[in-house]
Write a protein that holds these residues in place. Structure first.
Motif, PDB file in Angstrom:
ATOM      1  N   ARG A   9     -17.357 -23.956  30.826  1.00 19.00           N
ATOM      2  CA  ARG A   9     -17.104 -23.410  29.485  1.00 19.00           C
ATOM      3  C   ARG A   9     -17.719 -22.013  29.453  1.00 19.00           C
ATOM      4  O   ARG A   9     -18.762 -21.786  30.058  1.00 19.00           O
ATOM      5  N   VAL A  10     -17.057 -21.100  28.770  1.00 19.47           N
ATOM      6  CA  VAL A  10     -17.632 -19.756  28.621  1.00 19.47           C
ATOM      7  C   VAL A  10     -17.976 -19.511  27.157  1.00 19.47           C
ATOM      8  O   VAL A  10     -17.285 -20.005  26.264  1.00 19.47           O
ATOM      9  N   LEU A  11     -19.060 -18.770  26.951  1.00 15.04           N
ATOM     10  CA  LEU A  11     -19.424 -18.364  25.596  1.00 15.04           C
ATOM     11  C   LEU A  11     -19.100 -16.876  25.453  1.00 15.04           C
ATOM     12  O   LEU A  11     -19.616 -16.047  26.222  1.00 15.04           O
ATOM     13  N   VAL A  12     -18.231 -16.575  24.490  1.00 11.75           N
ATOM     14  CA  VAL A  12     -17.880 -15.174  24.218  1.00 11.75           C
ATOM     15  C   VAL A  12     -17.910 -14.945  22.704  1.00 11.75           C
ATOM     16  O   VAL A  12     -17.722 -15.882  21.932  1.00 11.75           O
ATOM     17  N   ARG A  13     -18.137 -13.685  22.336  1.00 14.57           N
ATOM     18  CA  ARG A  13     -18.091 -13.377  20.889  1.00 14.57           C
ATOM     19  C   ARG A  13     -16.665 -13.334  20.398  1.00 14.57           C
ATOM     20  O   ARG A  13     -16.375 -13.670  19.257  1.00 14.57           O
ATOM     21  N   ASP A  14     -15.780 -12.877  21.291  1.00 14.64           N
ATOM     22  CA  ASP A  14     -14.402 -12.628  20.908  1.00 14.64           C
ATOM     23  C   ASP A  14     -13.509 -13.301  21.963  1.00 14.64           C
ATOM     24  O   ASP A  14     -13.539 -12.916  23.136  1.00 14.64           O
ATOM     25  N   ALA A  15     -12.759 -14.306  21.532  1.00 11.56           N
ATOM     26  CA  ALA A  15     -11.965 -15.103  22.488  1.00 11.56           C
ATOM     27  C   ALA A  15     -10.991 -14.228  23.285  1.00 11.56           C
ATOM     28  O   ALA A  15     -10.670 -14.549  24.424  1.00 11.56           O
ATOM     29  N   SER A  16     -10.555 -13.111  22.678  1.00 13.23           N
ATOM     30  CA  SER A  16      -9.597 -12.267  23.406  1.00 13.23           C
ATOM     31  C   SER A  16     -10.253 -11.573  24.597  1.00 13.23           C
ATOM     32  O   SER A  16      -9.570 -11.018  25.454  1.00 13.23           O
ATOM     33  N   ARG A  17     -11.597 -11.574  24.633  1.00 12.47           N
ATOM     34  CA  ARG A  17     -12.312 -10.956  25.771  1.00 12.47           C
ATOM     35  C   ARG A  17     -12.774 -11.989  26.800  1.00 12.47           C
ATOM     36  O   ARG A  17     -13.515 -11.668  27.725  1.00 12.47           O
ATOM     37  N   ALA A  18     -12.330 -13.246  26.622  1.00  9.04           N
ATOM     38  CA  ALA A  18     -12.699 -14.292  27.596  1.00  9.04           C
ATOM     39  C   ALA A  18     -12.048 -13.971  28.935  1.00  9.04           C
ATOM     40  O   ALA A  18     -10.985 -13.350  28.983  1.00  9.04           O
ATOM     41  N   PRO A  19     -12.696 -14.385  30.036  1.00 11.63           N
ATOM     42  CA  PRO A  19     -12.110 -14.073  31.354  1.00 11.63           C
ATOM     43  C   PRO A  19     -10.786 -14.795  31.554  1.00 11.63           C
ATOM     44  O   PRO A  19     -10.544 -15.845  30.953  1.00 11.63           O
ATOM     45  N   HIS A  20      -9.936 -14.214  32.397  1.00 14.80           N
ATOM     46  CA  HIS A  20      -8.655 -14.844  32.716  1.00 14.80           C
ATOM     47  C   HIS A  20      -8.906 -15.946  33.730  1.00 14.80           C
ATOM     48  O   HIS A  20      -8.833 -15.725  34.938  1.00 14.80           O
ATOM     49  N   ASP A  63     -22.285 -16.419  19.067  1.00 15.08           N
ATOM     50  CA  ASP A  63     -23.085 -15.202  19.058  1.00 15.08           C
ATOM     51  C   ASP A  63     -24.547 -15.583  19.303  1.00 15.08           C
ATOM     52  O   ASP A  63     -25.015 -16.569  18.718  1.00 15.08           O
ATOM     53  N   PHE A  64     -25.218 -14.813  20.151  1.00 18.62           N
ATOM     54  CA  PHE A  64     -26.633 -15.096  20.430  1.00 18.62           C
ATOM     55  C   PHE A  64     -27.468 -15.040  19.152  1.00 18.62           C
ATOM     56  O   PHE A  64     -28.574 -15.558  19.109  1.00 18.62           O
ATOM     57  N   GLU A  65     -26.962 -14.375  18.136  1.00 17.04           N
ATOM     58  CA  GLU A  65     -27.696 -14.260  16.867  1.00 17.04           C
ATOM     59  C   GLU A  65     -27.468 -15.479  15.966  1.00 17.04           C
ATOM     60  O   GLU A  65     -28.058 -15.559  14.894  1.00 17.04           O
ATOM     61  N   ARG A  66     -26.568 -16.396  16.370  1.00 14.50           N
ATOM     62  CA  ARG A  66     -26.241 -17.531  15.494  1.00 14.50           C
ATOM     63  C   ARG A  66     -26.486 -18.847  16.231  1.00 14.50           C
ATOM     64  O   ARG A  66     -25.628 -19.349  16.963  1.00 14.50           O
ATOM     65  N   PRO A  67     -27.698 -19.451  16.029  1.00 17.47           N
ATOM     66  CA  PRO A  67     -28.080 -20.669  16.760  1.00 17.47           C
ATOM     67  C   PRO A  67     -27.082 -21.814  16.594  1.00 17.47           C
ATOM     68  O   PRO A  67     -26.897 -22.600  17.521  1.00 17.47           O
ATOM     69  N   ASP A  68     -26.392 -21.901  15.433  1.00 15.02           N
ATOM     70  CA  ASP A  68     -25.428 -22.998  15.272  1.00 15.02           C
ATOM     71  C   ASP A  68     -24.293 -22.881  16.291  1.00 15.02           C
ATOM     72  O   ASP A  68     -23.846 -23.881  16.865  1.00 15.02           O
ATOM     73  N   THR A  69     -23.867 -21.654  16.568  1.00 18.67           N
ATOM     74  CA  THR A  69     -22.777 -21.474  17.541  1.00 18.67           C
ATOM     75  C   THR A  69     -23.282 -21.747  18.962  1.00 18.67           C
ATOM     76  O   THR A  69     -22.527 -22.217  19.812  1.00 18.67           O
ATOM     77  N   LEU A  70     -24.574 -21.475  19.182  1.00 18.88           N
ATOM     78  CA  LEU A  70     -25.146 -21.748  20.511  1.00 18.88           C
ATOM     79  C   LEU A  70     -25.214 -23.253  20.736  1.00 18.88           C
ATOM     80  O   LEU A  70     -24.846 -23.753  21.804  1.00 18.88           O
ATOM     81  N   ASP A  71     -25.673 -23.992  19.715  1.00 22.78           N
ATOM     82  CA  ASP A  71     -25.767 -25.454  19.849  1.00 22.78           C
ATOM     83  C   ASP A  71     -24.390 -26.053  20.116  1.00 22.78           C
ATOM     84  O   ASP A  71     -24.250 -26.949  20.945  1.00 22.78           O
ATOM     85  N   ALA A  72     -23.373 -25.550  19.428  1.00 20.47           N
ATOM     86  CA  ALA A  72     -22.013 -26.082  19.637  1.00 20.47           C
ATOM     87  C   ALA A  72     -21.557 -25.793  21.067  1.00 20.47           C
ATOM     88  O   ALA A  72     -20.984 -26.662  21.737  1.00 20.47           O
ATOM     89  N   ALA A  73     -21.856 -24.604  21.563  1.00 24.44           N
ATOM     90  CA  ALA A  73     -21.429 -24.233  22.925  1.00 24.44           C
ATOM     91  C   ALA A  73     -22.189 -25.021  23.988  1.00 24.44           C
ATOM     92  O   ALA A  73     -21.670 -25.272  25.073  1.00 24.44           O
ATOM     93  N   MET A  74     -23.425 -25.436  23.684  1.00 17.83           N
ATOM     94  CA  MET A  74     -24.296 -26.122  24.671  1.00 17.83           C
ATOM     95  C   MET A  74     -24.006 -27.617  24.779  1.00 17.83           C
ATOM     96  O   MET A  74     -24.497 -28.256  25.709  1.00 17.83           O
ATOM     97  N   ARG A  75     -23.259 -28.163  23.820  1.00 13.83           N
ATOM     98  CA  ARG A  75     -23.058 -29.619  23.812  1.00 13.83           C
ATOM     99  C   ARG A  75     -22.384 -30.093  25.105  1.00 13.83           C
ATOM    100  O   ARG A  75     -21.347 -29.562  25.493  1.00 13.83           O
ATOM    101  N   GLY A  76     -23.012 -31.075  25.762  1.00  9.13           N
ATOM    102  CA  GLY A  76     -22.430 -31.653  26.979  1.00  9.13           C
ATOM    103  C   GLY A  76     -22.636 -30.800  28.225  1.00  9.13           C
ATOM    104  O   GLY A  76     -22.078 -31.089  29.280  1.00  9.13           O
ATOM    105  N   ILE A  77     -23.440 -29.733  28.090  1.00  7.55           N
ATOM    106  CA  ILE A  77     -23.670 -28.820  29.229  1.00  7.55           C
ATOM    107  C   ILE A  77     -24.884 -29.270  30.043  1.00  7.55           C
ATOM    108  O   ILE A  77     -25.916 -29.644  29.487  1.00  7.55           O
TER     109      ILE A  77
END
Ligand SMILES: NC(=O)c1ccc[n+]([C@@H]2O[C@H](COP(=O)([O-])OP(=O)(O)OC[C@H]3O[C@@H](n4cnc5c(N)ncnc54)[C@H](OP(=O)(O)O)[C@@H]3O)[C@@H](O)[C@H]2O)c1
Length: 292
Positions: free
Chosen positions: A27-38, A47-61
């Motif tokens: 899984r990749v964490l990006v601020r803007d999905a259009s900039r995700a790698p191909h 966003d590193f500034e938003r812990p709720d988004t970090l927790d969601a991205a970390m689930r199952g990692i």
């Protein structure tokens, strides 16, 4: 599953691509999905500034490849989230960190490393010399004026291709326990000065590229005028001044020891990126210059 942060950046995008090629669930964490790698990977926006988004991205990692601009509060928030979500291992991309470095970014890295070491997580540090990809920031000036401004004097740099830093990270996450608690110093195959850079570019471009030496103070002003944020320009100018004093003149064979392959040379990097020095580029497409 592996999480790659900073996946729109130099190391993160290549790490995601390599993990995809190795069929590693990623899984990749990006601020803007259009900039995700191909790559065929899961995308988490956050966003590193938003812990709720970090927790969601970390689930199952289980393992994180941690790449960020190394703002201490931000990276510490990522590590804290990893602890909350039961992550086992972090591979942190770092530099020549030191609590008493004159370069703010390196003091910040030292602060993050202390937090990681005391977090209870298993970890590996990838301590890289300057990236060859920083040279892409010189491309617009080279195209305009057949030269570039730099304040690194005749200092040598064990410059590494960021793709090789990513390759090391991909190798480590395939077998994290074998690399737990280790810090690998990563460099390219040779010591390079900016005169060497000018020479290699001249050979590849078919015209003479001039290295215009300046002082760190004048270079700082020029970077700010070119739109580099002042804090980034300050750290860059400090780092270039240190390069002039020999601070980056170190080589290591730890890339080969971990990956079993040879690091890319400057000549290969330039050949692979020649379009950046010949085609029209916008500053937004290369991002601000950051060194270490
Ligand atoms: N550059 C070098 O020469 C060098 C050498 C040795 C070590 N390092 C280390 O490598 C690390 C990365 O540096 P880099 O130059 O490779 O950076 P980079 O390529 O610019 O990557 C930084 C990444 O962080 C993302 N990011 C920035 N702010 C964010 C936020 N608030 N939330 C989520 N994502 C955010 C960026 O995404 P966006 O696309 O959204 O901005 C980008 O993907 C640093 O720790 C640095 O010290 C660099």
């Amino acid at each position: 599953m592996i999480l790659v942060t900073g996946a729109s950046g130099k190391v993160g995008s290549e790490a995601a691509r390599l993990l995809d090629a190795q069929r590693q669930p990623t899984r990749v964490l990006v601020r803007d999905a259009s900039r995700a790698p191909h790559a065929d990977v899961e995308i988490a926006t956050g966003d590193f500034e938003r812990p709720d988004t970090l927790d969601a991205a970390m689930r199952g990692i289980e393992t994180v490849i941690l790449v960020s601009p190394a703002v201490p509060a931000q990276e510490i928030a990522v590590i804290a989230s990893a602890v909350r979500q039961g992550v086992r291992h972090i591979v942190k991309i770092t530099s020549k960190a030191s609590a008493d470095s004159p370069v703010e970014r390196r003091r910040g890295q030292a602060q993050i490393e202390v937090y990681l070491e005391t977090s209870g997580l298993s970890y590996t540090l990838l301590r890289a010399n300057a990236y060859m990809q920083n040279l892409l920031a010189l491309a617009p000036t080279i195209k305009q004026s057949r030269g570039f401004l730099m304040s690194a004097g005749d200092g040598q740099v064990g410059m590494i291709d960021a793709r090789d830093v990513a390759a090391t990270a991909a190798k480590v996450v395939a077998e994290p326990t074998a690399h737990a608690g280790r810090a690998y110093w990563l460099t390219g195959p040779e010591l390079i000065t900016y005169n060497d850079v000018a020479k290699e570019l001249s050979g590849a471009l078919g015209y003479t590229v001039e290295y215009r030496q300046t002082t760190p103070t004048e270079h700082l002003s020029a970077m700010v005028r070119a739109g580099v944020p002042e804090t980034v320009a300050t750290s860059n100018a400090q780092a270039f001044g240190l390069i002039a004093e020999g601070d980056a003149a170190w080589l290591s064979d730890e890339f080969a020891a971990v990956t079993g392959t040879t690091p890319r040379s400057l000549r290969t990097f330039i050949a692979d990126h020649i379009a950046a020095f010949t085609e029209r580029l916008t500053p937004a497409s290369i991002g601000p210059l950051r060194t270490r």
